[in-house]
Design an enzyme around this catalytic site. Sequence first.
Site, mmCIF file in Angstrom:
data_model
loop_
_atom_site.group_PDB
_atom_site.id
_atom_site.type_symbol
_atom_site.label_atom_id
_atom_site.label_comp_id
_atom_site.label_asym_id
_atom_site.label_seq_id
_atom_site.Cartn_x
_atom_site.Cartn_y
_atom_site.Cartn_z
ATOM 1 N N GLU A 139 6.300 -9.017 -22.555
ATOM 2 C CA GLU A 139 6.749 -8.968 -21.150
ATOM 3 C C GLU A 139 6.202 -10.093 -20.315
ATOM 4 O O GLU A 139 6.891 -10.661 -19.481
ATOM 5 C CB GLU A 139 6.260 -7.664 -20.528
ATOM 6 C CG GLU A 139 7.150 -6.483 -20.648
ATOM 7 C CD GLU A 139 6.689 -5.391 -19.725
ATOM 8 O OE1 GLU A 139 7.340 -5.206 -18.686
ATOM 9 O OE2 GLU A 139 5.673 -4.746 -20.032
ATOM 10 N N ASN A 154 -5.110 7.848 6.481
ATOM 11 C CA ASN A 154 -5.093 7.575 5.044
ATOM 12 C C ASN A 154 -6.203 8.432 4.458
ATOM 13 O O ASN A 154 -7.340 8.392 4.925
ATOM 14 C CB ASN A 154 -5.365 6.076 4.803
ATOM 15 C CG ASN A 154 -5.371 5.734 3.313
ATOM 16 O OD1 ASN A 154 -4.837 6.491 2.501
ATOM 17 N ND2 ASN A 154 -5.964 4.611 2.964
ATOM 18 N N LYS A 182 11.024 -4.163 -11.705
ATOM 19 C CA LYS A 182 10.021 -3.091 -11.764
ATOM 20 C C LYS A 182 10.673 -1.753 -12.072
ATOM 21 O O LYS A 182 10.131 -0.951 -12.792
ATOM 22 C CB LYS A 182 9.260 -3.002 -10.438
ATOM 23 C CG LYS A 182 8.149 -1.965 -10.428
ATOM 24 C CD LYS A 182 7.113 -2.239 -11.489
ATOM 25 C CE LYS A 182 6.084 -1.134 -11.629
ATOM 26 N NZ LYS A 182 5.264 -1.278 -12.835
ATOM 27 N N ARG A 197 0.829 -1.225 0.000
ATOM 28 C CA ARG A 197 0.000 0.000 0.000
ATOM 29 C C ARG A 197 0.857 1.266 0.000
ATOM 30 O O ARG A 197 0.356 2.374 -0.156
ATOM 31 C CB ARG A 197 -0.937 0.016 1.212
ATOM 32 C CG ARG A 197 -1.976 -1.075 1.242
ATOM 33 C CD ARG A 197 -2.882 -0.938 2.455
ATOM 34 N NE ARG A 197 -3.754 0.218 2.325
ATOM 35 C CZ ARG A 197 -4.983 0.183 1.803
ATOM 36 N NH1 ARG A 197 -5.457 -0.959 1.351
ATOM 37 N NH2 ARG A 197 -5.724 1.258 1.713
ATOM 38 N N LYS A 199 3.476 -5.405 -23.870
ATOM 39 C CA LYS A 199 2.747 -6.094 -22.788
ATOM 40 C C LYS A 199 2.772 -7.602 -23.029
ATOM 41 O O LYS A 199 3.045 -8.389 -22.135
ATOM 42 C CB LYS A 199 1.299 -5.596 -22.727
ATOM 43 C CG LYS A 199 1.174 -4.218 -22.124
ATOM 44 C CD LYS A 199 1.301 -4.213 -20.624
ATOM 45 C CE LYS A 199 2.489 -3.653 -19.938
ATOM 46 N NZ LYS A 199 3.389 -2.708 -20.434
HETATM 47 C C1 AGP Z 1 6.692 -1.603 -18.715
HETATM 48 O O1 AGP Z 1 5.681 -2.594 -18.607
HETATM 49 C C2 AGP Z 1 8.019 -2.096 -18.210
HETATM 50 N N1 AGP Z 1 7.918 -2.487 -16.853
HETATM 51 C C3 AGP Z 1 9.145 -1.132 -18.501
HETATM 52 O O2 AGP Z 1 9.191 -0.933 -19.900
HETATM 53 C C4 AGP Z 1 9.026 0.263 -17.850
HETATM 54 O O3 AGP Z 1 7.981 0.984 -18.452
HETATM 55 C C5 AGP Z 1 10.345 1.003 -18.077
HETATM 56 O O4 AGP Z 1 11.367 0.288 -17.429
HETATM 57 C C6 AGP Z 1 10.310 2.446 -17.560
HETATM 58 O O5 AGP Z 1 10.103 2.438 -16.180
HETATM 59 P P1 AGP Z 1 9.734 3.836 -15.464
HETATM 60 O O6 AGP Z 1 8.411 4.278 -16.017
HETATM 61 O O7 AGP Z 1 9.683 3.528 -14.003
HETATM 62 O O8 AGP Z 1 10.817 4.828 -15.802
#
Ligand code: AGP
Length: 607
Positions: free
Chosen positions: A487, A97, A602, A27, A484
């Site tokens: 990935e 919150n 991420k 969260r 998408k």
């Molecule tokens: C998108 O699905 C990916 N996880 C990856 O392309 C991401 O958008 C990219 O690494 C940029 O990340 P940011 O938006 O945190 O800069």
Amino acid sequence: MCGIFAYTGKKDSVPILLDGLTSLEYRGYDSAGIFVAASGAIKAVGAVNNLKAKLPATPIRGMSGIAHLRWATHGEPTEANAHPHHDCQEDIWVVHNGIIENFKELKAKLISLGHTFMSSTDTEVLAHLIEHHLREKKDLEKAVIAALNDVEGTYGIAVSSKHEPEKIIAARLGAPIVLGIGENENFIASDPTPILRHTKNVIYLRDGEVAVITPSSHHIYTLDSVRVERDEEIIDWDVEQVQKNGYDHFMMKEIMEGPEVIVNTTRGRLITDEGLSKLGGLEMVAERLRLMNRIIVVGCGTAYYAGLVGEYMLEEYAGIPVEVEVGSEFRYRKPLIDEHTILLAISQSGETADTLEAIREAKRKGALTLGIVNCVGSTIARETDAGIYNHAGPEMGVASTKAFVSQLTALALLTLFLGRQRQMSLSVGKRIAEEIKALPEKIQTILAQKDAIRAIAEKYAGSRDFLYMGRKYNYPIALEGALKLKEVSYIHAEGYGAGEMKHGPLAMIDEKFPTMAIALSDSVYQKMTSNIQEIKARKGKVIAIATEGNEEIRDLADDVIHVPKTIEMLSPILTIVPLQLFAYYFAVKNGQNVDRPRNLAKSVTVE
Ligand code: AGP
């Protein structure tokens, strides 16, 4: 969104509170803090582990306490802004919150009454307001209720006082609060996640209700101090499911949050009657923006594709030349930058190294740097001269979905802002603003088709190759849709401008190489139908994304997914939704880990 957790019982509360915060980290993770009624408070910037590292050698002990995880929306994620917040005497402590809309007026009144504040948050006002009313009411519950009757906005709170250490008071208006009912112990939390390991007996507070818990009792009142009787419910979800709000994966939860994300991204930012957007984060550079004559947009991955959509928006409606570059390539160019150039960085995490280096390079050359960032206080947010926060909430799935929807919405707001500084007319501005406001409901109608989209995804789930094609505003959506699928399902998927098909990609097409074609009833529809016919002539299967009401396309495509009509500039915010769902269901059918795809992270903080 933030996370709240509170305990009162016969056990040492500190390990219980820390364990509860750990389970709530999805969260928010900008800062963490606890207050233990008999011992005091500890706060730390960052995730719970930073808080644990600050615990004193001699353990703080107490059998009741409140705890908080912050996802910063207004105000940097600093220790001073971390919850819990207290009153002047450090007797009353509050975790919150939500947003106190009238906190500035309340704060001014309290300061005039002699109160001193330690933070810039809205939450701290609550602690002082309760202190103010307690002097007259002499009863903590009554003081809390009186304070909440002064408040405008949303809240889910827990309140603890040194004077009544066993008692904890909770209240909810617009932000969730659930009570956990145990054996000689009771709990308060934002959702059942931290409660489930102790008890499955819960009571969900409703808006406008206040709860008072002690180790052996729990009472619920309305804001008119009328007692409410409420039966306990038994939760039959496991912890993981609760964190995902009952969805199997964060990715699905975040796709379904699309409508709410647009509401949060646009909250307080649309002045529809005047066809304007109000962007507080740009106010300090608003006059300088009038002089800008070029925009370079930089991002990576999905953020880069958002930038490509922004290029069409800004050139068509703000009349400013735009170029878009991936962060990792920008640095090898010798871009022509001067003081009339905007470097617009788009980044969900605000920590992507390639994008960050592009900002630094542009700054060295005198550009005005702006950010469209989701994580408040992130490096990119801090190093750009100004910007727009997404307010999309934490995005836990590696594949970016709700953040992309928010990025496109923020770009539409920026287009409105810059366009109305330039030649965009009032009527065009009003039309765009009205269409932006209508987007959440339109996305809901797409999400309502999720079962039909799942059936189509499962029908094609054996494919090892996929082509995505679109034109104009939806060319970048073809690229993002393909990303998408790549990935989360690891198959070969390519996005193309449909006009490029005859320049090579058409050679790939056969009955085993299906195509996703974005063919809305817009300025490029006829060209798209020709492209679909080219594919069909090579025995290629076609899934068409079409505008609601277009039934003729069923004669052309093998499968059709309809999206509501909107202005062309905003259509990508709708067309990406079925592509996100398609990729999700395709990957789930193939047994992939959609939230944690192999080889990916991420946030890519390395170049
Ligand atoms: C998108 O699905 C990916 N996880 C990856 O392309 C991401 O958008 C990219 O690494 C940029 O990340 P940011 O938006 O945190 O800069």
